[in-house]
Design a protein around this motif. Structure first.
Motif, PDB file in Angstrom:
ATOM      1  N   ASN A   1       0.845  -1.199   0.000  1.00 14.87           N
ATOM      2  CA  ASN A   1       0.000   0.000   0.000  1.00 14.87           C
ATOM      3  C   ASN A   1       0.875   1.241   0.000  1.00 14.87           C
ATOM      4  N   CYS A   2       0.471   2.219  -0.787  1.00 10.68           N
ATOM      5  CA  CYS A   2       1.218   3.471  -0.894  1.00 10.68           C
ATOM      6  C   CYS A   2       0.283   4.661  -0.775  1.00 10.68           C
ATOM      7  N   ASP A   3       0.801   5.726  -0.183  1.00  6.40           N
ATOM      8  CA  ASP A   3       0.152   7.028  -0.245  1.00  6.40           C
ATOM      9  C   ASP A   3       0.737   7.736  -1.459  1.00  6.40           C
ATOM     10  N   VAL A   4      -0.129   8.182  -2.357  1.00  4.74           N
ATOM     11  CA  VAL A   4       0.313   8.907  -3.548  1.00  4.74           C
ATOM     12  C   VAL A   4      -0.260  10.312  -3.464  1.00  4.74           C
ATOM     13  N   ILE A   5       0.612  11.294  -3.564  1.00  4.52           N
ATOM     14  CA  ILE A   5       0.205  12.698  -3.547  1.00  4.52           C
ATOM     15  C   ILE A   5       0.414  13.234  -4.953  1.00  4.52           C
ATOM     16  N   ARG A   6      -0.655  13.759  -5.537  1.00  2.30           N
ATOM     17  CA  ARG A   6      -0.636  14.164  -6.941  1.00  2.30           C
ATOM     18  C   ARG A   6      -0.707  15.683  -7.075  1.00  2.30           C
ATOM     19  N   GLU A   7       0.074  16.187  -8.007  1.00  2.98           N
ATOM     20  CA  GLU A   7      -0.002  17.586  -8.411  1.00  2.98           C
ATOM     21  C   GLU A   7      -0.252  17.587  -9.917  1.00  2.98           C
ATOM     22  N   THR A   8      -1.297  18.263 -10.358  1.00  2.00           N
ATOM     23  CA  THR A   8      -1.636  18.325 -11.776  1.00  2.00           C
ATOM     24  C   THR A   8      -1.041  19.599 -12.362  1.00  2.00           C
ATOM     25  N   ILE A   9      -0.299  19.438 -13.440  1.00  2.00           N
ATOM     26  CA  ILE A   9       0.369  20.574 -14.084  1.00  2.00           C
ATOM     27  C   ILE A   9      -0.032  20.588 -15.546  1.00  2.00           C
ATOM     28  N   GLN A  10      -0.377  21.769 -16.039  1.00  2.00           N
ATOM     29  CA  GLN A  10      -0.652  21.909 -17.459  1.00  2.00           C
ATOM     30  C   GLN A  10       0.491  22.693 -18.086  1.00  2.00           C
ATOM     31  N   LYS A  11       1.141  22.085 -19.053  1.00  2.00           N
ATOM     32  CA  LYS A  11       2.252  22.736 -19.742  1.00  2.00           C
ATOM     33  C   LYS A  11       1.701  23.765 -20.728  1.00  2.00           C
TER      34      LYS A  11
END
Length: 167
Positions: free
Chosen positions: A80-90
């Motif tokens: 099990n993993c904690d995944v922290i996401r950041e969404t970036i638009q180029k």
């Protein structure tokens, strides 16, 4: 090859395109999942997930920045993993997901990073008339025909003056 920058805490980080292809990863990520840095562009994020449908849930959850997902390393061992996401638009319009992975049981130092990343997401699109960059609230709005304030005044003066009178 671009590498994902990390802070002093040395956390496992990777970037994924909106189609699921791995773009880059740091050394900590490579050690955790058993990859060489040169192999990263040849893999898809679905190679990391224990359950393939987790990618769809991850990609479609626009309102969440943190997930708990069962991931697997190259040998097939899952955890099990904690995944922290950041969404970036180029500037080209391409959407990239920058992720920090922490195995369950590791030090909880990633929570401070999650709170700072949540406010760092900025979506840009181009004005349909003049082509100037404008900020929008969501990734879905980047695909709509949007107008900047200057073009909106010229195209719809009656609507602009009504809005101005209500303020």
């Amino acid at each position: 090859m671009n590498t994902v920058e990390t802070n002093v805490m040395e956390m496992a980080c990777f970037e994924v395109s909106e189609h699921g292809r791995l773009i880059s990863a740091n050394k900590r990520f490579c050690r955790l999942f058993g990859f060489e840095e040169s192999e990263i562009p040849w893999h898809y994020v679905t190679d990391l997930y224990r359950h393939v449908q987790d990618w769809e849930a991850f990609k479609n959850a626009a309102d969440k920045n943190s997930f708990v997902i069962r991931m697997k390393n190259r040998k097939g061992r899952s955890f099990n993993c904690d995944v922290i996401r950041e969404t970036i638009q180029k500037p080209t319009g391409e959407i990239v997901y920058r992720n920090i992975v922490r195995r369950k049981g590791e030090a909880a130092c990633a929570t401070d990073v999650a709170s700072s990343m949540a406010s760092a997401v900025v979506f840009l699109c181009r004005c349909a008339h003049c082509g100037e960059h404008i900020r929008v609230a969501t990734a879905a709005e980047t695909h709509l025909r949007m107008l900047c304030d200057k073009c909106a005044v010229q195209a719809y003066p009656e609507a602009y003056h009504v809005r101005e009178g209500q303020m």
